[in-house]
Design an enzyme around this catalytic site. Sequence first.
Site, PDB file in Angstrom:
ATOM      1  N   LYS A  64      -5.722  -2.028  -6.860  1.00  0.00           N
ATOM      2  CA  LYS A  64      -5.729  -0.705  -7.496  1.00  0.00           C
ATOM      3  C   LYS A  64      -4.966  -0.708  -8.818  1.00  0.00           C
ATOM      4  O   LYS A  64      -5.376  -0.033  -9.766  1.00  0.00           O
ATOM      5  CB  LYS A  64      -5.143   0.346  -6.544  1.00  0.00           C
ATOM      6  CG  LYS A  64      -3.649   0.247  -6.305  1.00  0.00           C
ATOM      7  CD  LYS A  64      -3.153   1.372  -5.436  1.00  0.00           C
ATOM      8  CE  LYS A  64      -1.654   1.269  -5.202  1.00  0.00           C
ATOM      9  NZ  LYS A  64      -0.868   1.379  -6.447  1.00  0.00           N
ATOM     10  N   THR A  65      -3.865  -1.451  -8.892  1.00  0.00           N
ATOM     11  CA  THR A  65      -3.115  -1.509 -10.150  1.00  0.00           C
ATOM     12  C   THR A  65      -3.963  -2.137 -11.242  1.00  0.00           C
ATOM     13  O   THR A  65      -3.927  -1.722 -12.405  1.00  0.00           O
ATOM     14  CB  THR A  65      -1.808  -2.305  -9.963  1.00  0.00           C
ATOM     15  OG1 THR A  65      -1.038  -1.715  -8.911  1.00  0.00           O
ATOM     16  CG2 THR A  65      -0.987  -2.313 -11.243  1.00  0.00           C
ATOM     17  N   ASP A 125      -1.391   7.506  -9.838  1.00  0.00           N
ATOM     18  CA  ASP A 125      -1.323   6.423  -8.855  1.00  0.00           C
ATOM     19  C   ASP A 125      -0.819   6.969  -7.516  1.00  0.00           C
ATOM     20  O   ASP A 125      -0.085   7.964  -7.480  1.00  0.00           O
ATOM     21  CB  ASP A 125      -0.364   5.342  -9.378  1.00  0.00           C
ATOM     22  CG  ASP A 125      -0.409   4.066  -8.556  1.00  0.00           C
ATOM     23  OD1 ASP A 125      -1.367   3.873  -7.786  1.00  0.00           O
ATOM     24  OD2 ASP A 125       0.526   3.253  -8.691  1.00  0.00           O
ATOM     25  N   GLU A 126      -1.189   6.318  -6.421  1.00  0.00           N
ATOM     26  CA  GLU A 126      -0.721   6.668  -5.071  1.00  0.00           C
ATOM     27  C   GLU A 126      -0.910   8.158  -4.771  1.00  0.00           C
ATOM     28  O   GLU A 126       0.008   8.845  -4.312  1.00  0.00           O
ATOM     29  CB  GLU A 126       0.757   6.284  -4.899  1.00  0.00           C
ATOM     30  CG  GLU A 126       1.065   4.814  -5.140  1.00  0.00           C
ATOM     31  CD  GLU A 126       0.632   3.910  -3.991  1.00  0.00           C
ATOM     32  OE1 GLU A 126      -0.055   4.403  -3.074  1.00  0.00           O
ATOM     33  OE2 GLU A 126       0.974   2.716  -4.021  1.00  0.00           O
ATOM     34  N   ARG A 167       0.501  -5.555   5.566  1.00  0.00           N
ATOM     35  CA  ARG A 167       1.513  -6.231   4.749  1.00  0.00           C
ATOM     36  C   ARG A 167       1.358  -7.745   4.858  1.00  0.00           C
ATOM     37  O   ARG A 167       1.911  -8.490   4.049  1.00  0.00           O
ATOM     38  CB  ARG A 167       2.936  -5.866   5.207  1.00  0.00           C
ATOM     39  CG  ARG A 167       3.375  -4.414   5.108  1.00  0.00           C
ATOM     40  CD  ARG A 167       3.055  -3.784   3.796  1.00  0.00           C
ATOM     41  NE  ARG A 167       1.743  -3.139   3.831  1.00  0.00           N
ATOM     42  CZ  ARG A 167       1.022  -2.843   2.756  1.00  0.00           C
ATOM     43  NH1 ARG A 167       1.457  -3.160   1.556  1.00  0.00           N
ATOM     44  NH2 ARG A 167      -0.146  -2.238   2.861  1.00  0.00           N
ATOM     45  N   GLN A 185      -3.155   5.006   3.963  1.00  0.00           N
ATOM     46  CA  GLN A 185      -1.753   4.633   3.786  1.00  0.00           C
ATOM     47  C   GLN A 185      -0.873   5.848   3.473  1.00  0.00           C
ATOM     48  O   GLN A 185       0.193   5.714   2.875  1.00  0.00           O
ATOM     49  CB  GLN A 185      -1.627   3.583   2.680  1.00  0.00           C
ATOM     50  CG  GLN A 185      -2.345   2.278   3.005  1.00  0.00           C
ATOM     51  CD  GLN A 185      -2.100   1.205   1.966  1.00  0.00           C
ATOM     52  OE1 GLN A 185      -0.989   0.679   1.828  1.00  0.00           O
ATOM     53  NE2 GLN A 185      -3.136   0.877   1.215  1.00  0.00           N
TER      54      GLN A 185
END
Length: 745
Positions: free
Chosen positions: A31-32, A223-224, A610, A254
Site C-alpha cells: 500500500k505504501t 493512509d490507514e 505479521r 486490520q
Amino acid sequence: MNLEDLNSSQREAVLCIDAPSLVIAGAGSGKTRVLTYKIAYLLEQGMQPWNILALTFTNKAAREMRDRIATLVSSEKAGLLWMGTFHSIFAKILRIEGNRLGFDANYTIYDTADSLSLIKLILKEMNLDDKVYKPGAVQNRISAAKNRLILPSGYNTVREFRENDSYYHRTLMPEVYNRYQERLKQANAMDFDDLLLNTWLLFKHNPEVAAHWQERFHFVLVDEYQDTNFAQHQIVWLLTNQRQRVCVVGDDAQSIYSFRGANIDNILHFQEAYTGTRLFKLERNYRSTQTIVNAAGSLIRNNREQITKQVFSEKEVGNPIALFPAYSDTDEANIILREVQRAHRAGIPYKGIAVLYRTNAQSRKIEDSFLYGRVPYHIYAGTSFYQREEIKDMLCYLRLAVNPYDEESLRRIINKPARGIGDTTVGKLFLAARNADKPVWDVLRGGTCSDLKAGTQTRLKNFCEMIDGFHQSSQKEDAYTLALRIIKESGLRDYVFSGHEPEDVSKQENMQEMLDGIAAFVQDGQEQGLGTSISDYLQMASLATDMDRNKMEKDADCVNMMTIHSAKGLEFPVVFIAGLEEGLFPSELSAEEPRSLEEERRLFYVALTRAECQVVLTFAKSRFRNGKMEFSRPSRFIREIPQQFFKASQLSSGSSSPRIEQRMKPLQTQRTAPFVPRLLSPTSSPRMGQDVPRLTIGCSVVHERFGRGVVQALEGTGIDAKATVQFENAGTKVLMLRFAKLTVQ
C-alpha cells in the site's frame, strides 16, 4: 518513475486521479508503494506539490513516503508536499487560521502530561474527589468527547456519557470539561484532541476558510483509513466534498483500534459517502508464504462486516502452522522457550522472532522462561513485567514486609496509595533520620520526628503499625497469603481495581498476574520441598529483575515480545502467538458481542499476517487465575483455520501429528475460565491433594503445570515420599508426592 514496477492492481489504483478512490490493501500488499507512486504520478501530470495533501498516522510513515517520493521525482518537490500526520498538518493550518477561533499563531500544544496536570488542578479547585473523578478517566472521557466532535454544551445529550457518568458518580463531568476548555483558551493552548476538534470547528463555522483549503488541496490522500475516528473522517469530508478528488488506502480486516475511537464504518461505508467511488483491491501478499496467507484468509472470512477480497501469495507454500497445546501457562512458556531456541539453532536470528500476546500481563511467564533460558528479549513499545509501575509498587510493599529498613521501598510507597503523607512530610522524616544518624524506620517507629503536625503524626503511626504487622506475619505466613493481605490492607487493591479505562484494566491484569505468580511459587515450593515465604519469593523475584535489567538492548539480536496491537505494521520471519484460549483470545468481554468478536478476529488476523515464513500457535489447557488452577478451552479461532494448514507440533517439522480436534481437547471438562481482572480472592494459599500416586521408575506421568514427564527416581516413604521427574519442557523436578498432582499415564 516506471509504472511497470507495479502489478496490475497497484497500477490501476495509481492511475485513478479523476474520481474518489478506495484502495483496499491486504496485509503485505504494497500500500505504501501505491501511495508514493500515486503522488509521484500526480506530480508528473503537472499538479503542484503544495496542492497535494497526504495524511498519515505516524511521523515514521510520513518520512518513509516522502523519502520514496524523492527517489521517484526530486527531493525539492517531495519537500514541498503537504505530508504528515493528521495532528501535525492540522496544527499547521491552525497556526495560520487559529485567530478565527480566538488563538494566536503562537499557541501552545499541551501533551498528555500537560493536559493531565491541568485536569488535576481543575478537580482540586472544584473540590472533587480524585478517587471518583480519577484524573486519567476524566482525561480519557474528554478525549472521547472531542474525537466525536462533542462540545461541553452538548456533552449531556450523549446517552452513553450521561449513563456512564451517573454510574460512576461523575455527574459534574460537563462542568469539568467546560472549565478545562476555558482554561486552555485562557492559556492560548490546545491539547492533541483540540487539533482535530478546532480544525473541524474552523471549517464548519467558517465556510470561506473551508473553501480556501478545499481550493488549496486539489488532491487528498489518506493512509490507514480503517484507523480514522469520527473527527478525522469529518474533516476529510469537509476538505474533499466539493472536488471529491480523494484517495483513501487501508484494510478493513486490520481495523483493531476501536478502543482508541477508530471507527471501521468510515472505510466500510466510504463508497456510500462519495458518489462514483472506484474500488481497487490489492490482493497479492508479498510478505508471507501461501500457507500463512491462505490460513489468515480462511479465518477472516468468518467476519460478516467486511469488504470481501481474495488475498493470495505467489511465494512458496512454506511450512505448515505449528500448533502446541500446553498443559499450563508454565508449560506454554517452556514450549515457547524451546521452540525459540530451536529456531535460533536452525539459523533464525533472535531479532527475526516475535512473540505476540493479547494482554501485557501474559508477558511475565514468557519473560521468566527467557530469562532463565538465557534468551535475550526486548519488550517492544512496552515495559518489562517487573519494571511496570504497579508491579514495582507491590514488590516494594513485599520488601518492606521482610525488611522495614529498606529506605528506597519505603520512600516509594509511604504515600501510595495516597494516605496524606506528602513529599514535604517525607522530606522532614528523612532529614530527621540523617540528623539523628538513625535509619528512617527507627525514626518512624519511635515517633521522634517532632517537626510534624498531630494529624500527620497519626498517619505516620498508622502506616508504621501496618508495615510492622506485615513484618510479623512474614515470619509465619506463606508468600501468597501475606501478599493477599498486603494488597488489601495497604489499599493497593482498591486503588488499582477502581478504574475502568484500558490502562486501568491492564494494570489490574498485571497485578492479578503477579499474585497468580506468587500462588504458583508457593505451590511449587510445597511440591518440591522448598521455601514458600515472602522472603523466598523476593529472592527469586530479585534474580528475575536483576537479569531483566541486564538484558540486551533493543537494537541487539534479541527476541521481540509485544502485544498484538503493538505489532501492527511490523513483520518477522517467525511469529509465535500465545494464549489462544476462550476468555483470553477472544477476550471474555468480546465473546458475546458480535461486533467486538469480529474485532478480536481481525486482531488475530493481524497477528497471523505479521509472519513471513512460520507461525507458531500455543494455548494452555490450564492457567493460574485468582490464586488457583483453572481450566480453559482452546480459542474458537484455531478451529476457524482449516486443518490442512496445520501439521506437526514442531517448528518446521515434517512429521505427522494427531488430528487437531484431538490435540485441542482439554484435560478435563470444566467451565471456561475468563481471563479478566476482578477483585482478588481472600482465600488462603493453594494446598495440594493428599493422595499419593503409585509410581514406578520409568513410568510416564502428567503434571498439571509442568506437563508430561518420566519418573527417573523415587525416594522416601509415606508423607516424605519424593519423585524425580524429567519433564519434556520443564526440565527435571524433585516433587513431594503428598503435594504434587501427578497422573500416571
